[in-house]
Design an enzyme around this catalytic site. Structure first.
Site, short mmCIF file in Angstrom:
data_model
loop_
_atom_site.label_atom_id
_atom_site.label_comp_id
_atom_site.label_asym_id
_atom_site.label_seq_id
_atom_site.Cartn_x
_atom_site.Cartn_y
_atom_site.Cartn_z
N LYS A 13 21.26 76.46 127.28
CA LYS A 13 21.47 75.91 128.32
C LYS A 13 20.31 74.50 128.58
CE LYS A 13 19.18 77.82 132.81
NZ LYS A 13 18.53 78.45 133.51
N TYR A 46 17.01 76.98 125.09
CA TYR A 46 17.31 76.57 126.92
C TYR A 46 16.35 75.09 126.61
CZ TYR A 46 15.88 76.29 131.85
OH TYR A 46 15.90 75.32 132.67
N THR A 65 12.78 82.41 137.00
CA THR A 65 12.67 82.70 137.88
C THR A 65 12.08 84.36 137.97
OG1 THR A 65 14.94 81.61 138.21
CG2 THR A 65 14.54 83.38 140.65
#
Length: 298
Positions: A157, A132, A45
């Site tokens: 994640k 991730y 993000t």
């Protein structure tokens, strides 16, 4: 970190595309003031993929300074392991508490290669790592056991939303291993993730509407399914439908929403593009409706 929303701040740019350190500092301070469980600067993000090393240093240093030890700061790192370690060293020097290892660039790789990538990064940094898995990265249970055995790999994640696979991973991991829901607009699947033992999740909505993000988190934690359903129907599902109109909206819509609320975040950098005028108008209406659901205003 499961005690609050995991905040992924935006990286602020000027209109000419240059980094806006003052805008970023103000944005991060506003996020911290709402009490998230952790801060994840320079991740997806935050447009990690468009930052050079000097900009990355500024972003992570600023986040650490603003956090001032009040909450964990987990910086993004990625690309191949050699470049990931360059960013890791910067994050160490800046005082980050841990690293989120973003999926490597471009190529698909076998399980042995995925494990070796994490091993090389883990061997080159003193910081704890959260791997991730998303896109071309998806660990098997055996691979997870191998990376979880590394002393400084503390969590995973997940962005695949394959709950069968995820349940197998949670059962294969050590008891104190951390798992996070990293699906796009994670609130949509938060209940399903929690059901397989993964209650913690990242929230892009927190970057522009912490009132909505916190209301959802509280309702979910308290098993207030009526409120959860009301927020899903009235805000989150329409947001996903808007997000899916154009590639890259998972970031550029978030930034546009932050600007609608006066946030000093600026535009996205190429290859992302800002929303069209029509989509921006729909976003403004949806944001107002979502804030109204939680008793807040635009």
């Amino acid at each position: 970190m499961a005690r609050g929303v995991l905040s992924f701040p935006l990286t602020s740019f000027h209109d000419d595309g240059s980094l806006d350190p003052d805008g970023f500092r103000a944005h991060v301070a506003d996020r911290i003031a709402t009490g998230p469980g952790a801060l994840f600067p320079a991740c997806g993000t935050g447009e990690f993929f468009s930052l050079d090393e000097d900009e990355y240093r500024t972003v992570v240093t600023t986040a650490v300074e603003e956090a001032a030890g009040r909450l964990p700061v987990v910086a993004g790192t990625g690309y191949g392991w050699a470049q990931a370690l360059r960013f890791a060293r910067i994050a160490e020097e800046a005082g980050a508490d841990a690293l989120l290892v973003l999926p490597h660039y471009l190529v698909a790789a076998p399980q042995e290669g995925l494990v070796r990538q994490v091993e090389r990064i883990a061997a080159g940094t003193r910081l704890p790592l959260i791997a991730y898995q998303r896109g071309q990265v998806a660990f098997t249970a055996d691979s997870l056991r191998r990376i979880a055995a590394l002393p400084n790999v503390i969590g995973l994640k997940d962005g695949h939303s394959d709950l069968d696979r995820l349940q197998r991973l949670t059962l294969a991991a050590p008891e104190d291993f951390l798992f996070f829901n990293g699906a796009a607009t994670a609130e949509i699947q938060a209940r399903a993730y929690a059901a397989v033992g993964v209650p913690a999740y990242s929230s892009a909505v927190h970057a522009f509407a912490p009132e909505i993000a916190d209301a959802f988190f509280t309702a979910l934690r308290n098993a207030d399914h009526k409120t959860v359903d009301r927020l899903l129907r009235g805000f989150y599902v329409p947001l996903v439908e808007l997000r899916d109109r154009r590639p890259g909206y998972a970031v550029s819509l978030v930034k546009a929403a932050a600007r609608l609320r006066g946030g000093p975040v600026g535009p996205v950098r190429a290859p992302l593009t800002d929303p069209s005028a029509a989509d921006l108008a729909d976003l403004k209406n949806l944001l107002a409706a979502g804030l109204d659901l939680v008793g807040a205003s635009l």
